[in-house]
Design an enzyme around this catalytic site. Structure first.
Site, PDB file in Angstrom:
ATOM      1  N   ALA A   2     -15.743   7.023  30.049  1.00 33.41           N
ATOM      2  CA  ALA A   2     -15.189   7.000  28.843  1.00 33.41           C
ATOM      3  C   ALA A   2     -14.178   6.203  28.819  1.00 33.41           C
ATOM      4  O   ALA A   2     -12.833   6.438  29.868  1.00 33.41           O
ATOM      5  CB  ALA A   2     -14.233   8.241  29.593  1.00 33.41           C
ATOM      6  N   GLU A 361     -17.260  11.973  29.509  1.00 35.51           N
ATOM      7  CA  GLU A 361     -16.226  12.304  30.534  1.00 35.51           C
ATOM      8  C   GLU A 361     -16.439  14.287  30.527  1.00 35.51           C
ATOM      9  O   GLU A 361     -15.317  14.643  30.773  1.00 35.51           O
ATOM     10  CB  GLU A 361     -14.982  11.936  29.696  1.00 35.51           C
ATOM     11  CG  GLU A 361     -15.424  10.805  30.539  1.00 35.51           C
ATOM     12  CD  GLU A 361     -14.179  10.019  29.045  1.00 35.51           C
ATOM     13  OE1 GLU A 361     -12.908  10.038  29.185  1.00 35.51           O
ATOM     14  OE2 GLU A 361     -13.926   8.485  29.282  1.00 35.51           O
ATOM     15  N   ASN A 362     -17.166  14.846  29.897  1.00 35.62           N
ATOM     16  CA  ASN A 362     -17.128  16.571  29.845  1.00 35.62           C
ATOM     17  C   ASN A 362     -17.727  17.135  30.453  1.00 35.62           C
ATOM     18  O   ASN A 362     -18.627  17.969  29.963  1.00 35.62           O
ATOM     19  CB  ASN A 362     -17.567  16.559  28.465  1.00 35.62           C
ATOM     20  CG  ASN A 362     -16.070  15.672  27.763  1.00 35.62           C
ATOM     21  OD1 ASN A 362     -15.381  16.010  27.649  1.00 35.62           O
ATOM     22  ND2 ASN A 362     -16.864  15.088  26.147  1.00 35.62           N
TER      23      ASN A 362
END
Length: 535
Positions: A2, A361-362
């Site tokens: 990310a 990134e999630n």
């Protein structure tokens, strides 16, 4: 990986919801609990005492500023409200009796900046998951106890210096044990003093999205090999011993736009940012951004493929990056793992990509993502290039799902270039807190990665290419070079001196080649020259 952005100008389709940290779950067998023979007749239910905090803090041991409130609550009459301090995460723990060799499911409702839920002392892989949302959201994870485990310690906590977080309706589902556990009071190891950690996501510069990793603080005790010696070398990808990685933006966010052919020659690996999620869970696709193509005066698929071929002819590798700050790619089941590997392989064949960059990134499920990557590598062959760009917090501890993914794919992993920015201050491998934007911050974090089990040749330094490319943590090329020299030779260190020299440290990465061009090519010219001159 990310990429951090300086402003919410990311081009992702589901643009810029600040970090939505999905729970990275260790799924229990099937949809229920896989009980051991010894626990087959035990009653299955919620083992947490006062998990809804309706009876105040009864049953819980808390550090820092913790209390209960009547609003906001997820359900019932109360909820936990805890405010971390500069050196305290406001953690609440509860020790619960369990059965050995038994699977358990842990869940709870939370809201606030960087709220963590997990368990310690499971006798196996201790789970931890987190989120950073302003409304109630459920965290889910699970674990299987070890052969001699009769109790585990559950915890919920926030993050240093962050606002008050809330927790409610915490449940541990499974058969109760027969032991009478004694509450474990404040046996929480201090965590890094960090502010929001972001990751180069998409558009402009990496902005504030973070992915705190988990609770355990990195120390040599969790490190299988303090020296980072290798046991299973990665496949030969044809890359140099020391290399430079750069992310190419498939979108226009105000930086210098580039055709792939324009990417500076110093970059050995070019990560194309980013793939898109399809309607099939785990499936990915890729399309050249029409707005970018227009800005470039016309840029077609044929042009792009020709540019990849030209980079190959120049000895470079081009990988497709998945995720980014706003990427919604989720691989949380065997079916999703298959969908990912199948769709990724088609794109590799279609465009000529050399591999995959993981910039999720999630949330990441280390079990199924590792399965997907191993399947994909088997399809592509030994030349498969696998890179990762976790946010700093994602590699803070081996208990974190991202670190677990790196270790689970160590046999095929090329390099992990952690984003050493948008992180605030964090503990290094020596337990001291270091501030981002310094040599000490970088070298002390790299030390943690190597002590955690990665080989030095699988570890790189990730930094923004300019002050515009990140919310914080920018360092100039001299600092990057000093950090690499410190790690490799012990020279040009700051106050932190690594416990060993790692001459095979892999190199450096930046977000992005576009921001590098916008900054006069400072990174590729200066760091590139230094990296390629390393012995």
């Amino acid at each position: 990986m990310a990429r951090t952005l300086q402003q919410p100008s990311h081009r992702r389709r589901n643009k810029f919801p600040a970090v939505l940290a999905t729970a990275t779950a260790l799924a229990l067998a099937g949809t229920g609990l896989a009980l051991s023979a010894g626990g087959a007749n035990a009653a299955v239910g919620n083992l947490v005492s006062n998990g809804g905090f309706d009876s105040g803090l009864s049953g819980w041991t808390c550090t820092g500023n913790a209390t209960t409130v009547s609003t906001p609550v997820h359900s019932g009459a109360g909820a936990l409200a805890a405010t971390p301090g500069a050196g305290d995460t406001a953690e609440c723990t509860q020790t619960v009796s369990v059965l050995p060799n038994t699977a358990y499911s842990l869940n709870g409702w939370v809201q606030g900046s960087y709220v963590y839920l997990g368990a310690r002392g499971t006798g196996g892989t201790d789970p931890s998951t987190w989120s950073a949302q302003s409304s109630w959201n459920q965290l889910n994870t699970g674990f299987t106890t070890g052969a001699n485990t009769t109790s585990v310690t559950l915890y919920v906590h926030g993050w240093y210096g962050q606002p008050t977080y809330y927790a409610d309706d915490i449940q541990l589902i499974g058969p109760g044990g027969t032991a009478t556990p004694s509450p474990s009071a404040t046996s929480v190891s201090p965590k890094p003093s960090a502010s929001a950690s972001a990751s180069p996501s998409q558009s402009a510069s990496p902005s504030a999205s973070a992915s705190p990793s988990q609770s355990a603080s990195p120390s040599a005790s969790n490190s299988p090999s303090p020296s980072g010696s290798a046991t299973t070398p990665t496949p030969n990808t044809g890359l140099p011993k020391h290399l430079l990685t750069g992310y190419w933006q498939n979108f226009d966010n105000g930086s210098t736009v580039q055709k792939l052919r324009d990417v500076q020659n110093a970059y050995d690996i070019i990560a194309v940012s980013f793939a898109d999620a399809t309607t099939t869970q785990g499936g990915i696709s890729f399309t050249l951004d029409p707005a970018l193509a227009t800005k470039l005066g016309g840029y077609t698929d044929a042009d792009f493929k020709a540019d990849i071929a030209a980079k190959h002819a120049a000895g470079k590798k081009v990988v497709l990056s998945i995720g980014g700050q706003n990427g919604a790619i989720s691989v949380g089941s065997s079916a999703a793992a298959t969908a990912f590997s199948d769709s990724a392989y088609k794109l590799i064949q279609q465009y000529g990509f050399d591999g995959i960059d993981v910039d999720l990134e999630n949330g990441v499920n280390s079990t199924y993502m590792a399965q997907a990557l191993h399947t994909l590598q088997a399809k592509v062959g030994s030349g498969f290039v696998l890179t990762m760009a976790p946010e700093t917090i994602g590699m803070y501890s081996t208990a974190g799902a991202y670190f677990q993914l790196a270790l689970a794919t160590k046999d095929i992993l090329t390099v992990v270039n952690t984003q050493f920015y948008n992180s605030g201050g964090m503990n290094g491998c020596d337990g001291k807190v270091y501030t981002q934007g310094t040599v000490d911050f970088i070298t002390a974090q790299v030390c943690t990665h190597i002590q955690g089990g990665l080989r030095p040749d699988q570890v790189g330094i990730g930094v923004p290419a300019s002050t515009k490319a990140a919310g914080g943590g920018y360092v100039n090329s001299t600092v990057v070079n000093n950090a690499l020299d410190c790690l490799a030779t012990g020279n040009h260190c700051g106050s932190f001196v690594p416990p060993a020299k790692w001459p095979t440290i892999r190199g450096a990465m930046t977000w992005s080649t576009n921001w590098d061009a916008n900054n006069g090519n400072d990174f590729s010219n200066n760091v590139g020259a230094f990296v390629h001159a390393m012995q």
